[in-house]
Every structure is written in structure tokens, then in C-alpha cells.
Design a protein around this motif. Sequence first.
Motif, PDB file in Angstrom:
ATOM      1  N   ALA A  23       0.837  -1.201   0.000  1.00 60.68           N
ATOM      2  CA  ALA A  23       0.000   0.000   0.000  1.00 60.68           C
ATOM      3  C   ALA A  23       0.873   1.253   0.000  1.00 60.68           C
ATOM      4  N   ARG A  24       1.885   1.303   0.864  1.00 59.94           N
ATOM      5  CA  ARG A  24       2.775   2.463   0.925  1.00 59.94           C
ATOM      6  C   ARG A  24       3.469   2.705  -0.404  1.00 59.94           C
ATOM      7  N   SER A  26       2.479   1.971  -3.269  1.00 64.76           N
ATOM      8  CA  SER A  26       1.502   2.305  -4.304  1.00 64.76           C
ATOM      9  C   SER A  26       0.804   3.634  -4.043  1.00 64.76           C
ATOM     10  N   VAL A  28      -1.232   4.261  -1.484  1.00 63.22           N
ATOM     11  CA  VAL A  28      -2.565   3.979  -0.953  1.00 63.22           C
ATOM     12  C   VAL A  28      -2.447   3.796   0.556  1.00 63.22           C
ATOM     13  N   SER A  29      -3.457   4.253   1.285  1.00 65.81           N
ATOM     14  CA  SER A  29      -3.513   4.006   2.723  1.00 65.81           C
ATOM     15  C   SER A  29      -4.616   2.992   2.992  1.00 65.81           C
ATOM     16  N   ILE A  30      -4.419   2.197   4.021  1.00 64.25           N
ATOM     17  CA  ILE A  30      -5.420   1.217   4.425  1.00 64.25           C
ATOM     18  C   ILE A  30      -6.153   1.791   5.629  1.00 64.25           C
ATOM     19  N   LEU A  43      -9.729   1.323   1.270  1.00 64.29           N
ATOM     20  CA  LEU A  43      -8.497   1.876   0.741  1.00 64.29           C
ATOM     21  C   LEU A  43      -8.716   3.364   0.529  1.00 64.29           C
ATOM     22  N   ILE A  44      -7.703   4.157   0.856  1.00 64.58           N
ATOM     23  CA  ILE A  44      -7.797   5.607   0.730  1.00 64.58           C
ATOM     24  C   ILE A  44      -6.737   6.056  -0.265  1.00 64.58           C
ATOM     25  N   GLU A  45      -7.207   6.703  -1.335  1.00 64.53           N
ATOM     26  CA  GLU A  45      -6.302   7.128  -2.397  1.00 64.53           C
ATOM     27  C   GLU A  45      -6.918   8.294  -3.157  1.00 64.53           C
ATOM     28  N   ARG A  50     -12.544   3.777  -0.736  1.00 63.28           N
ATOM     29  CA  ARG A  50     -13.289   2.747  -1.462  1.00 63.28           C
ATOM     30  C   ARG A  50     -13.043   1.380  -0.846  1.00 63.28           C
ATOM     31  N   SER A  57     -17.753   3.550  -2.608  1.00 65.07           N
ATOM     32  CA  SER A  57     -16.769   4.604  -2.791  1.00 65.07           C
ATOM     33  C   SER A  57     -17.379   5.945  -2.407  1.00 65.07           C
TER      34      SER A  57
END
Length: 60
Positions: A23-24, A26, A28-30, A43-45, A50, A57
Motif C-alpha cells: 500500500a505504501r 503504491s 494507498v492508505s489502508i 483503501l484511501i487514495e 473505497r 466509494s
Amino acid sequence: MERRLEAAEIRLERLQNTLDGLARSSGVSIGCPCNRCGRSYVLIEGGRIRCPECRFSQSV
């Protein structure tokens, strides 16, 4: 039974560490468990939250 539980906990920790690293890398945060389905973490992006499981989402 105790050894099996300990082995499962170790595998789970390894998977969590791997997922966090992916995730890091990419961007993206979990987040927390999905409030809609509860079957996945959100997932937070890019200003959006979403769920990869139920596809819910919304913007942050």
C-alpha cells in the motif's frame, strides 16, 4: 492446537506487513473495516475512500 494458532498468528502478521508495504509503495492508505459490508478494509487514495470488496466509494 496452540502451535497451529501461533503459526496462524505469525502468518497473519506477515501478510499484514506485506500488505502495508504494498500500500505504501503504491500511494494507498489502508483504513478501517468497511462500514457497508465489513468484509474488507477500505483503501484511501486520491481523496477517495473505497472498499475493494463491495465497491462502495465516497470522497474524503
